[in-house]
Every structure is written in structure tokens, then in C-alpha cells.
Design a protein around this motif. Structure first.
Motif, PDB file in Angstrom:
ATOM      1  N   ILE A 239       0.693  -1.266   0.100  1.00 33.63           N
ATOM      2  CA  ILE A 239       0.021   0.181   0.146  1.00 33.63           C
ATOM      3  C   ILE A 239       0.893   1.282   0.125  1.00 33.63           C
ATOM      4  CG2 ILE A 239      -1.960   1.220   1.166  1.00 33.63           C
ATOM      5  CD1 ILE A 239      -2.280  -1.192   2.855  1.00 33.63           C
ATOM      6  N   THR A 240       0.536   2.349  -0.869  1.00 28.65           N
ATOM      7  CA  THR A 240       1.579   3.369  -1.097  1.00 28.65           C
ATOM      8  C   THR A 240       0.907   4.484  -0.147  1.00 28.65           C
ATOM      9  OG1 THR A 240       0.518   3.904  -3.064  1.00 28.65           O
ATOM     10  CG2 THR A 240       2.290   2.661  -3.182  1.00 28.65           C
ATOM     11  N   ALA A 241       1.741   5.498   0.176  1.00 27.98           N
ATOM     12  CA  ALA A 241       1.293   6.796   0.910  1.00 27.98           C
ATOM     13  C   ALA A 241       1.646   7.968  -0.204  1.00 27.98           C
ATOM     14  CB  ALA A 241       1.631   6.805   2.338  1.00 27.98           C
ATOM     15  N   THR A 242       1.046   8.696  -0.327  1.00 32.14           N
ATOM     16  CA  THR A 242       1.435  10.026  -1.320  1.00 32.14           C
ATOM     17  C   THR A 242       2.008  11.269  -0.589  1.00 32.14           C
ATOM     18  OG1 THR A 242      -0.669  10.892  -1.410  1.00 32.14           O
ATOM     19  CG2 THR A 242      -0.114   9.276  -3.421  1.00 32.14           C
ATOM     20  N   GLN A 243       1.332  11.177   0.564  1.00 33.23           N
ATOM     21  CA  GLN A 243       2.162  12.265   1.844  1.00 33.23           C
ATOM     22  C   GLN A 243       2.968  11.766   2.755  1.00 33.23           C
ATOM     23  OE1 GLN A 243       1.269  15.635   1.580  1.00 33.23           O
ATOM     24  NE2 GLN A 243       0.592  15.181  -0.362  1.00 33.23           N
ATOM     25  N   GLU A 244       2.560  10.835   3.527  1.00 31.66           N
ATOM     26  CA  GLU A 244       3.377  10.395   4.893  1.00 31.66           C
ATOM     27  C   GLU A 244       2.965   9.212   5.461  1.00 31.66           C
ATOM     28  OE1 GLU A 244       4.519  12.797   7.829  1.00 31.66           O
ATOM     29  OE2 GLU A 244       4.052  14.969   6.947  1.00 31.66           O
ATOM     30  N   VAL A 245       3.718   8.282   5.833  1.00 30.10           N
ATOM     31  CA  VAL A 245       3.541   7.008   6.689  1.00 30.10           C
ATOM     32  C   VAL A 245       3.968   7.483   7.958  1.00 30.10           C
ATOM     33  CG1 VAL A 245       4.400   4.893   7.510  1.00 30.10           C
ATOM     34  CG2 VAL A 245       4.618   5.415   4.855  1.00 30.10           C
ATOM     35  N   LEU A 246       2.826   7.408   8.925  1.00 35.76           N
ATOM     36  CA  LEU A 246       2.801   7.623  10.344  1.00 35.76           C
ATOM     37  C   LEU A 246       2.790   6.312  11.208  1.00 35.76           C
ATOM     38  CD1 LEU A 246      -0.082  10.491   9.591  1.00 35.76           C
ATOM     39  CD2 LEU A 246       2.269  10.697   9.624  1.00 35.76           C
ATOM     40  N   LEU A 247       3.731   6.290  11.872  1.00 35.02           N
ATOM     41  CA  LEU A 247       4.196   5.097  12.517  1.00 35.02           C
ATOM     42  C   LEU A 247       3.493   5.456  14.242  1.00 35.02           C
ATOM     43  CD1 LEU A 247       5.161   2.296  13.345  1.00 35.02           C
ATOM     44  CD2 LEU A 247       7.378   3.119  13.336  1.00 35.02           C
ATOM     45  N   ALA A 248       2.710   4.637  14.585  1.00 26.26           N
ATOM     46  CA  ALA A 248       1.933   4.921  15.692  1.00 26.26           C
ATOM     47  C   ALA A 248       1.650   3.713  16.314  1.00 26.26           C
ATOM     48  CB  ALA A 248       0.694   5.780  15.507  1.00 26.26           C
ATOM     49  N   SER A 249       2.730   2.712  16.709  1.00 25.75           N
ATOM     50  CA  SER A 249       2.419   1.275  17.147  1.00 25.75           C
ATOM     51  C   SER A 249       2.987   1.528  18.719  1.00 25.75           C
ATOM     52  CB  SER A 249       3.146   0.387  16.212  1.00 25.75           C
ATOM     53  OG  SER A 249       2.656   0.487  15.091  1.00 25.75           O
ATOM     54  N   GLY A 250       3.302   2.344  19.275  1.00 27.68           N
ATOM     55  CA  GLY A 250       3.759   2.391  20.548  1.00 27.68           C
ATOM     56  C   GLY A 250       5.087   2.116  20.925  1.00 27.68           C
ATOM     57  N   ALA A 251       5.510   2.240  22.392  1.00 26.79           N
ATOM     58  CA  ALA A 251       6.983   2.384  22.626  1.00 26.79           C
ATOM     59  C   ALA A 251       7.619   1.004  22.484  1.00 26.79           C
ATOM     60  CB  ALA A 251       7.012   2.835  24.143  1.00 26.79           C
ATOM     61  N   ILE A 252       6.606  -0.016  22.165  1.00 28.44           N
ATOM     62  CA  ILE A 252       7.320  -1.256  21.788  1.00 28.44           C
ATOM     63  C   ILE A 252       7.083  -1.701  20.307  1.00 28.44           C
ATOM     64  CG2 ILE A 252       7.354  -3.666  22.373  1.00 28.44           C
ATOM     65  CD1 ILE A 252       8.281  -1.916  24.665  1.00 28.44           C
ATOM     66  N   GLY A 253       6.021  -1.379  20.020  1.00 27.02           N
ATOM     67  CA  GLY A 253       5.580  -1.841  18.453  1.00 27.02           C
ATOM     68  C   GLY A 253       6.319  -0.907  17.614  1.00 27.02           C
ATOM     69  N   SER A 254       6.487   0.402  17.850  1.00 23.98           N
ATOM     70  CA  SER A 254       7.252   1.348  16.688  1.00 23.98           C
ATOM     71  C   SER A 254       8.457   0.741  16.440  1.00 23.98           C
ATOM     72  CB  SER A 254       6.949   2.842  17.315  1.00 23.98           C
ATOM     73  OG  SER A 254       5.845   3.143  16.928  1.00 23.98           O
ATOM     74  N   PRO A 255       9.259   0.834  17.613  1.00 24.16           N
ATOM     75  CA  PRO A 255      10.729   0.450  17.320  1.00 24.16           C
ATOM     76  C   PRO A 255      10.914  -0.914  16.672  1.00 24.16           C
ATOM     77  CG  PRO A 255      10.495   0.589  19.618  1.00 24.16           C
ATOM     78  CD  PRO A 255       9.377   1.212  18.949  1.00 24.16           C
ATOM     79  N   ARG A 256       9.980  -1.843  17.009  1.00 26.86           N
ATOM     80  CA  ARG A 256       9.881  -3.219  16.596  1.00 26.86           C
ATOM     81  C   ARG A 256       9.901  -3.144  15.051  1.00 26.86           C
ATOM     82  NH1 ARG A 256       5.272  -7.057  15.891  1.00 26.86           N
ATOM     83  NH2 ARG A 256       6.081  -9.200  16.030  1.00 26.86           N
ATOM     84  N   LEU A 257       8.703  -2.456  14.657  1.00 31.62           N
ATOM     85  CA  LEU A 257       8.402  -2.330  13.161  1.00 31.62           C
ATOM     86  C   LEU A 257       9.646  -1.681  12.347  1.00 31.62           C
ATOM     87  CD1 LEU A 257       6.825  -3.159  10.728  1.00 31.62           C
ATOM     88  CD2 LEU A 257       5.546  -0.926  11.249  1.00 31.62           C
ATOM     89  N   LEU A 258      10.346  -0.752  12.961  1.00 31.14           N
ATOM     90  CA  LEU A 258      11.390  -0.095  12.106  1.00 31.14           C
ATOM     91  C   LEU A 258      12.604  -0.775  12.000  1.00 31.14           C
ATOM     92  CD1 LEU A 258      11.215   3.398  14.134  1.00 31.14           C
ATOM     93  CD2 LEU A 258      10.776   3.142  11.723  1.00 31.14           C
ATOM     94  N   GLN A 259      12.813  -1.695  12.956  1.00 31.76           N
ATOM     95  CA  GLN A 259      14.052  -2.672  12.894  1.00 31.76           C
ATOM     96  C   GLN A 259      13.614  -3.822  11.993  1.00 31.76           C
ATOM     97  OE1 GLN A 259      16.061  -3.567  17.005  1.00 31.76           O
ATOM     98  NE2 GLN A 259      14.200  -2.238  17.648  1.00 31.76           N
ATOM     99  N   LEU A 260      12.353  -4.212  11.861  1.00 25.05           N
ATOM    100  CA  LEU A 260      11.933  -5.171  10.758  1.00 25.05           C
ATOM    101  C   LEU A 260      12.114  -4.486   9.468  1.00 25.05           C
ATOM    102  CD1 LEU A 260       8.963  -6.831  12.668  1.00 25.05           C
ATOM    103  CD2 LEU A 260      10.870  -8.060  11.924  1.00 25.05           C
ATOM    104  N   SER A 261      11.846  -3.294   9.413  1.00 23.78           N
ATOM    105  CA  SER A 261      12.213  -2.765   8.012  1.00 23.78           C
ATOM    106  C   SER A 261      13.558  -2.248   7.793  1.00 23.78           C
ATOM    107  CB  SER A 261      11.323  -1.214   8.321  1.00 23.78           C
ATOM    108  OG  SER A 261       9.740  -1.576   8.628  1.00 23.78           O
ATOM    109  N   GLY A 262      14.396  -2.633   8.665  1.00 27.55           N
ATOM    110  CA  GLY A 262      15.980  -2.366   8.390  1.00 27.55           C
ATOM    111  C   GLY A 262      16.533  -0.932   8.791  1.00 27.55           C
TER     112      GLY A 262
END
Length: 528
Positions: A239-262
Motif C-alpha cells: 500500500i502506498t502513501a503519497t504524503q506520509e507514513v505515520l508510525l503509531a504502534s507504541g513504545a514497543i511496537g514502533s521500534p520493533r517495526l522500524l527494525q523489521l524494516s531495516g
């Protein structure tokens, strides 16, 4: 072919719901909200006392911490929401904001625009307060904020017991001063939970420009040429975002997804075979949390809500709630508490209390067979810092959560002082007619070593994790003061992970504020 939206919000927790509700107010803006969990249809999500079921598995990922090396290897249950509304759908609904000086210290640390006077309007904007309408509180906002509807006589005795120790009664701990014992206001409306989902998303699902997908777990954020372009779900959907991707997965979920994303510490990602998109060592660092300790007393009679644990009494409580919106079902079970000092020289209260109107309310906490109450305390400004790391490149695997509790010797000392203070309060004369005996820690715990040994067995998270995508004006910060990710364009982090330091209270109201402030900044930046 990939689907397209203006904004993709990853995470339907407190801040993510605010973003979805506010950004979709513009009918020309296409907003997608992705939530890995389900909808909040179960009645426990809406009944105030449903909180008692939440730390025992309902609406949770079921994660744990790693063994805590400064607490004899103790492993803690670490409840993280897996449902629309996030923490606001499963917490005890306590509405506190921290201390004004918390935010002023953020500003002094270089976070311009985040001082108390900067954030206060966003707290007020979110509120529909049933009691206060003044400099500190607002009416007419999306989120219900209410006085408790089901206190018990032992609550007033608790206030008198605190008074005997010189701790005053405070009628509004989110107002002019935080000091003192109080009934907390609650995120409720008409004796029902007012979660961020119910406040900001559910009423707006009829908007043609707002799309909600539940059961949608993100595999990674897609980045091309240093710019976030969208997301890839675990089923391969892009899924594409033409403006922004907004990461709001919390203090555990956000760093987790960032790391999974490299995106994170390069050495850690390399060890797991994850291709590096951006080496950012601070992603998943700076984890802070409040360690919750508790004093449990057995009562001399049916003075708490423990008496409703039996099936026929539970049925009676349900009927009382249906007819009157009062009684145990209308209670968050922790609506009484307050703020005071472990260190008398502290710049503001550094201990928070929560009086639990029963025992065994949360997973792992002891039950008194004849009924009791639990007085929790937590040291509010810990110096210990932990991490969130990946156990595997597999998104189905739980992360490695290490709050690093009591790594700092001062945290240990102040925590023990707070626990001793709860014992003092529960031992005062105004509570004598209610209390049969203190059971935990009990009279056998006397030395600081014995208190430490007790804490290693009897303690829990306060569910106040923060700091893992730290905001700042320095080059090492994960996001800047407008929450834009340093080093990747069109990516923001909007949740409690951006806190430089954890605030001095429960954290959910701050997550709502962060979402409100971020929505304004996003709209301002889009206008150029």
C-alpha cells in the motif's frame, strides 16, 4: 497494483486513533488506519471494570520481558494492546497527564514547542470533561473525562489516612498542582470507557475518506531513495502513501517495526540477516517504564469489590450496573490514588499511588481469599534505561523487551521508600476499622535487602513504557521536534516512544495529546 492513500497510519492505538479522526476531518485527505488486532466489540472493552480481564490475556499480544538482570532474573508479563484503541481500550482509564515540569524539562532538553504551555491546549482540546471547564480542562472534545461513579467508603478512609501523614487531599491532580491524594478522573462517559477508538474513530467511520483495516499486520515500511513510500503487510499486500507514513504502534511496537524494516542499530540488524535501510542506533534504545510495587492488606469485612468475585454476586453487580450505572462494574477498580514524595527534595512528586479496590486484579498479583485492597506505588522518574530489540527477522516472533528495571541504584532506593510509604498509609488509624492485617510485604520484611528480595518477586510493570524513538533537536535523536524521522523523509513517529523522558504519571492522556499535536503539525507541514 498497490493501493494508494495520502496518509497511512500504522497502529490503531491511542495516538493512531487521534490521527485518523483528525486528519480525516478534511474530506479531500485519504486516510488509511491499519490495526494488527481486532475491533473492540467484546463488552469487556466498554465496561469500566473490564480492565481486570485485560492483563490476563484479552486484547493483548501476550508478550514478556527478558530476564531482568538487576532483579534476580525475574521475567515480567508485559501487556501490550492488540485491539482497536490500543492501551486506551484495555487500561484502567486513569486520566493523568504528568507534571507540568516534565514538559518544561523536554523543552529545556531542546524539544522546542513541547513545554507545558505548548501542550496544555492539546490536552484541553481532547477533553469533554464532566466536572471542570477552566484553564486546565475543556469541554466538548472527543474524549469523555469523568469523575468516578463507584467509589467505596474505604476510599475516604484512605484520604484520611494519608492526611494523618501530612499528605493533603487534592481535588484535581491534573490542575494547578499534582501534590496529594485524590480520586482520579477517568476516560469514561456515562460510566462507559471512552477509548480513543470510541472517541476518534468509531463515530467517523462513515467518512468516505477514512478506511479502517483490522487484522492488518505490517511486515515492513517501504523506503525508496531515502523516502517512506508505504507499507507491506505480512500477506504481501503493498500500500502506498503519497504524503506520509505515520508510525503509531507504541513504545514497543514502533521500534520493533522500524527494525523489521531495516531501520535501527546496524550491528543488531546484520546479526539477524535484515538488510540495512538506515543505521540508527537509538531506535529501540532509551526504554523507560515505571516499576509498580504493592502493599496488600486483608480486610475485616466486605469493604472492597472482592466480594463480587463469586458468580451470584457478579450477576448482581451486572444487574446493578444495567439499572443504575453504578457498583463494581462501573469502577475502573483503581480510581483512587495520588502523588507524593519519596525524596522530599524532589522538584515535584516522584511517587504515584493507585488504590486497587480488590486483590488479584492484575495478572500475577496475589489474591486475599477473604477480601482485601491493594495500594500500589511506583517511582516516577527512573534513571534506568532499557531496550527493545528483535529476537528474529520473523514478524510473528515476540520482540526482546528489556526495561532494565532497577539498573540504577537510586531507582531501587526510591522504589523501596515508596513501598514503605504505602505501608505507613495503610497502617494509619482512619483505616483501622477496615484493615484486618497487612499481608504483603508483611511484618517479616524489615531490612532493605528483604524489601529488595520482596520486590523481585512481587512487582509488575505500570504499563507506562516510553522513550524508544526519542524526540530531540540533536543529531542522534530518532525524530525531530515535529516528529519527523531523522534520515528518512515522509516518515513520522507519533506515540509515546517519542518521549525523551517518561512523564510523571500514567501515560495514556499524553499519547492522546501527542496525537492531537502531531495532527496539527502534519496539516501545517502539508500546507507548506
Amino acid at each position: 497494483m498497490a493501493e494508494g492513500y495520502d496518509y497511512i497510519i500504522i497502529g490503531g492505538g491511542s495516538a493512531g486513533c487521534v490521527l485518523a479522526g483528525r486528519l480525516s476531518e478534511d474530506p479531500a485527505t485519504r486516510v488509511l488506519l491499519l490495526e494488527a488486532g481486532g475491533r473492540d466489540r467484546h463488552p469487556f472493552y466498554h465496561l469500566p471494570a473490564g480492565f481486570a480481564k485485560m492483563t490476563k490475556g484479552i486484547g493483548s499480544w501476550g508478550w514478556e520481558t527478558v530476564a531482568q538482570r538487576h532483579m534476580k532474573g525475574r521475567v515480567f508479563n508485559y501487556t501490550q494492546a492488540k485491539v482497536m484503541g490500543g492501551g486506551s481500550a484495555i487500561n484502567a482509564q486513569i486520566y493523568t497527564r504528568g507534571n507540568a515540569q516534565d514538559y518544561d524539562e523536554w523543552r529545556q532538553m531542546g524539544c522546542d514547542g513541547w513545554g507545558y504551555e505548548d501542550v496544555l491546549p492539546y490536552f484541553r482540546k481532547a477533553e469533554d470533561n464532566d466536572t471542570h471547564d477552566n484553564r486546565y480542562h475543556g469541554k466538548g472534545g472527543p474524549m469523555g473525562v469523568s469523575q468516578p461513579s463507584a467509589p467505596l467508603p474505604i476510599c475516604e478512609a484512605y484520604f484520611e489516612a494519608a492526611k494523618a501523614l501530612g499528605i493533603p487531599r487534592n481535588m484535581d491532580v491534573t490542575g494547578e498542582t499534582q501534590d496529594g491524594v485524590a480520586f482520579y478522573q477517568l476516560t469514561q462517559r456515562h460510566a462507559r470507557r471512552s477509548s480513543a477508538a470510541m472517541a476518534y474513530v468509531t463515530p467517523n467511520l462513515g467518512r468516505a475518506n477514512l478506511t479502517l483495516r483490522t487484522g492488518a499486520q505490517v511486515r515492513r515500511i517501504t523506503v525508496e531513495a531515502g523516502r517512506a513510500t508505504g507499507v507491506e503487510l505480512v500477506d504481501g499486500t503493498r500500500i502506498t502513501a503519497t504524503q506520509e507514513v505515520l508510525l503509531a504502534s507504541g513504545a514497543i511496537g514502533s521500534p520493533r517495526l522500524l527494525q523489521l524494516s531495516g531501520i535501527g542499530p546496524a550491528d543488531h540488524l546484520q546479526d539477524l540477516g535484515i538488510p540495512i535501510v538506515l543505521d540508527q542506533p537509538q531506535v529501540g534504545a532509551n526504554l523507560q517504564d515505571h516499576l509498580d510495587l504493592y502493599c496488600i492488606v486483608e480486610l475485616s469485612g466486605p469493604h472492597s469489590y472482592d466480594r463480587y468475585a463469586k458468580p451470584h454476586m457478579a450477576a448482581l453487580a451486572g444487574l446493578q450496573y444495567l439499572l443504575t450505572r453504578k457498583g463494581p462494574v462501573a469502577s475502573s477498580l483503581f480510581e483512587t490514588g495520588g502523588f507524593w514524595y519519596a525524596d522530599s527534595d524532589a522538584r515535584s512528586p516522584d511517587i504515584q499511588f493507585h488504590l486497587g479496590l480488590g486483590t488479584g486484579i492484575e495478572k500475577g498479583v496475589a489474591v486475599m481469599p477473604q477480601g482485601g485492597v491493594t495500594l500500589n506505588s511506583c517511582y516516577l522518574r527512573p534513571r534506568s534505561r532499557g531496550t527493545v530489540r528483535l529476537a528474529s527477522s520473523d514478524p510473528a516472533k515476540a520482540p526482546l523487551i528489556d526495561p532494565n528495571y532497577l539498573q540504577d541504584a537510586r531507582d531501587r532506593e526510591m522504589s523501596i521508600r515508596g513501598l514503605k510509604l504505602t505501608q505507613e498509609i495503610m497502617g494509619q488509624t482512619p483505616l483501622a476499622k477496615f484493615v484486618k492485617a497487612e499481608r504483603l510485604p508483611g511484618p517479616d520484611v524489615r531490612t532493605d535487602q528483604e524489601y529488595f528480595d520482596f520486590i523481585c518477586e512481587h512487582s509488575k510493570t505500570s504499563h507506562h513504557c516510553a522513550g524508544t524513538c526519542r524526540m530531540g533537536s540533536d543529531p542522534a535523536a530518532v525524530v525531530d521536534t515535529r516528529l519527523r524521522f531523522n534520515g528518512i523523509d515522509r516518515l513520522r513517529v507519533v506515540d509515546n516512544s517519542i518521549m525523551p523522558t517518561v512523564i510523571s504519571s500514567n501515560t495514556n492522556a499524553a499519547a492522546i495529546m501527542i496525537g492531537e499535536k502531531a495532527a496539527d503539525m502534519i496539516r501545517q507541514d502539508a500546507r507548506g
